[in-house]
Design a protein around this motif. Structure first.
Motif, PDB file in Angstrom:
ATOM      1  N   ASN A  48      -7.925  91.960  66.175  1.00 15.02           N
ATOM      2  CA  ASN A  48      -7.022  92.900  65.514  1.00 15.02           C
ATOM      3  C   ASN A  48      -7.800  94.121  65.030  1.00 15.02           C
ATOM      4  OD1 ASN A  48      -4.555  93.854  64.428  1.00 15.02           O
ATOM      5  ND2 ASN A  48      -5.101  93.058  62.425  1.00 15.02           N
ATOM      6  N   TYR A  50      -8.169  97.791  64.378  1.00 11.05           N
ATOM      7  CA  TYR A  50      -7.210  98.883  64.231  1.00 11.05           C
ATOM      8  C   TYR A  50      -7.570 100.078  65.114  1.00 11.05           C
ATOM      9  CZ  TYR A  50     -10.374 101.783  61.486  1.00 11.05           C
ATOM     10  OH  TYR A  50     -11.426 102.583  61.093  1.00 11.05           O
ATOM     11  N   LYS A  52      -9.287  99.736  68.043  1.00 10.76           N
ATOM     12  CA  LYS A  52      -9.403  99.235  69.426  1.00 10.76           C
ATOM     13  C   LYS A  52     -10.828  99.344  69.972  1.00 10.76           C
ATOM     14  CE  LYS A  52      -4.570 100.335  70.545  1.00 10.76           C
ATOM     15  NZ  LYS A  52      -4.207 100.966  69.262  1.00 10.76           N
ATOM     16  N   GLU A 228      -0.625  96.745  64.377  1.00 13.53           N
ATOM     17  CA  GLU A 228       0.136  97.683  65.187  1.00 13.53           C
ATOM     18  C   GLU A 228       1.569  97.183  65.342  1.00 13.53           C
ATOM     19  OE1 GLU A 228      -0.468 100.258  69.306  1.00 13.53           O
ATOM     20  OE2 GLU A 228      -1.822  98.612  68.805  1.00 13.53           O
ATOM     21  N   GLY A 229       2.529  98.066  65.051  1.00  8.85           N
ATOM     22  CA  GLY A 229       3.931  97.705  65.160  1.00  8.85           C
ATOM     23  C   GLY A 229       4.531  97.117  63.898  1.00  8.85           C
ATOM     24  N   ASP A 230       3.763  97.069  62.792  1.00  8.34           N
ATOM     25  CA  ASP A 230       4.351  96.530  61.567  1.00  8.34           C
ATOM     26  C   ASP A 230       5.393  97.508  61.023  1.00  8.34           C
ATOM     27  OD1 ASP A 230       2.694  98.492  60.559  1.00  8.34           O
ATOM     28  OD2 ASP A 230       1.691  97.224  59.100  1.00  8.34           O
ATOM     29  N   ASP A 278      -3.876 109.618  66.650  1.00 12.37           N
ATOM     30  CA  ASP A 278      -2.577 110.253  66.463  1.00 12.37           C
ATOM     31  C   ASP A 278      -2.774 111.763  66.299  1.00 12.37           C
ATOM     32  OD1 ASP A 278      -0.073 111.156  65.537  1.00 12.37           O
ATOM     33  OD2 ASP A 278       0.374 109.201  64.654  1.00 12.37           O
ATOM     34  N   HIS A 299       3.068 107.780  59.022  1.00 14.81           N
ATOM     35  CA  HIS A 299       2.579 106.672  59.834  1.00 14.81           C
ATOM     36  C   HIS A 299       2.715 105.388  59.025  1.00 14.81           C
ATOM     37  CE1 HIS A 299      -0.058 104.141  62.257  1.00 14.81           C
ATOM     38  NE2 HIS A 299      -0.025 105.067  63.197  1.00 14.81           N
ATOM     39  N   TRP A 301       0.733 102.968  58.704  1.00 23.23           N
ATOM     40  CA  TRP A 301      -0.475 102.572  57.991  1.00 23.23           C
ATOM     41  C   TRP A 301      -0.691 103.394  56.727  1.00 23.23           C
ATOM     42  CZ3 TRP A 301      -4.031 101.940  62.874  1.00 23.23           C
ATOM     43  CH2 TRP A 301      -3.606 100.793  63.562  1.00 23.23           C
TER      44      TRP A 301
END
Length: 315
Positions: A48, A50, A52, A228-230, A278, A299, A301
């Motif tokens: 996980n 963040y 990558k 990601e996707g929360d 982003d 965002h 996050w």
């Protein structure tokens, strides 16, 4: 009315939430920490991560000493003293210029916070020799924060790969034995609660003689989760008073991060450490450009890590 009907999802419009409320933003309050991302290449691929990072992801290229110097010059030109400089990745000790970058930072009197997994890249003889030389000259200015996702081997290795717990502890033990100033970074989501986590890390610290105070939130940092996707709630202007949170405490009020995209001629500055990919958080090529306007909290996050989670990458 026509404008709000165009908003079909959360974190879509920089200025208006999905409910049509004014989105929260953060004004610049002056530089506390400048982060340098030395590249997304890493010796491991965490489950996980963040950002990558992995052995194959070079979307963010290695920074060179030449990339870093103009930003150090710009800080000097501000004329308001030394700052905290943070180094992150990827794994910073894979960056070819890492020791030269560290020396440039420390020789100007700044404090240095370097984030590492303390594994094989750090344990190479050239790096260890360079670290010892830097400690001899600048030991009090330098902290190495080592990522230990959990204080037990199984959950840590589940996130970072088999053998990563033992390898990180080998690096941590070497650093502690040589007298480096240390911190540990863990993950809140993998622990039952703060008190249990600090007790667990405390036992690990005592067992290996790491010289870290687990009750000190700067020495043992437990980060809020970023997935990601929360789907956290959006932050509006009303949230500051509702949550009793001060926008000046957000990372983007006093921190910026330098990244260099693969193939780019020059680095750019992003709003914080969390959002290097982003485009809306890419703020310019200089600190001056990157601090001219408020940062819109557009965002997930921004909400989950910073406002609701109370997280900060800085010491």
């Amino acid at each position: 009315m026509a404008h709000t009907t165009l908003i079909q999802q959360k974190f879509h419009d920089p200025f208006v939430t999905a409910k049509g409320e004014t989105r929260g933003s953060v004004d610049w309050r002056g530089l506390k920490t400048l982060w340098l991302n030395t590249g997304t290449l890493c010796n491991i691929a965490c489950r996980n991560c963040y950002i990558k990072s992995s052995p194959t992801n070079d979307d963010l290229a290695y920074l060179t000493l030449g990339d870093v110097m103009p930003f150090l010059d710009e800080i000097d030109a501000l004329g308001d003293g030394t700052k905290e400089i943070g180094i992150t990745g990827g794994e910073p000790f894979m960056c070819p210029d890492i020791l030269a970058i560290m020396e440039a930072i420390l020789s100007r009197g700044h404090t240095l916070l370097l984030l590492t997994n303390a594994m094989r890249p750090m344990m190479r003889p050239r790096i260890r020799e360079g670290l010892l030389a830097l400690k001899a000259r600048f030991g009090g200015q330098m902290t190495l924060r080592v990522s230990m996702d959990h204080y037990l081997e199984a959950p840590h290795d589940e996130e970072r790969g088999t053998g990563s717990f033992a390898a990180a502890l080998e690096g941590l033990s070497w650093l502690a034995g040589e007298g480096f100033r240390l911190a540990i970074a863990g993950r809140q989501a993998l622990s039952d609660d703060d008190a249990k986590a600090r007790a667990g890390y405390g036992a690990l610290i005592r067992r290996f003689g790491l010289g870290i105070d687990p009750s000190d939130a700067r020495q043992l940092v437990l980060f809020p989760e970023m997935i990601e996707g929360d789907d956290p709630p959006e932050i509006t202007t009303a949230c500051w008073s509702i949550l009793n949170v001060d926008p000046s405490d957000m990372m983007c009020a006093s921190q910026r991060m330098v990244v260099k995209r693969q193939g780019a001629a020059r680095p750019v500055v992003t709003a914080c450490t969390l959002l290097p990919y982003d485009a809306q958080f890419e703020l310019g090529e200089t600190l001056s450009e990157a601090t001219a306007a408020p940062v819109q909290l557009n965002h997930a996050w921004c909400a989950s890590f910073c406002v609701l989670g109370g997280g900060s990458c800085s010491a």
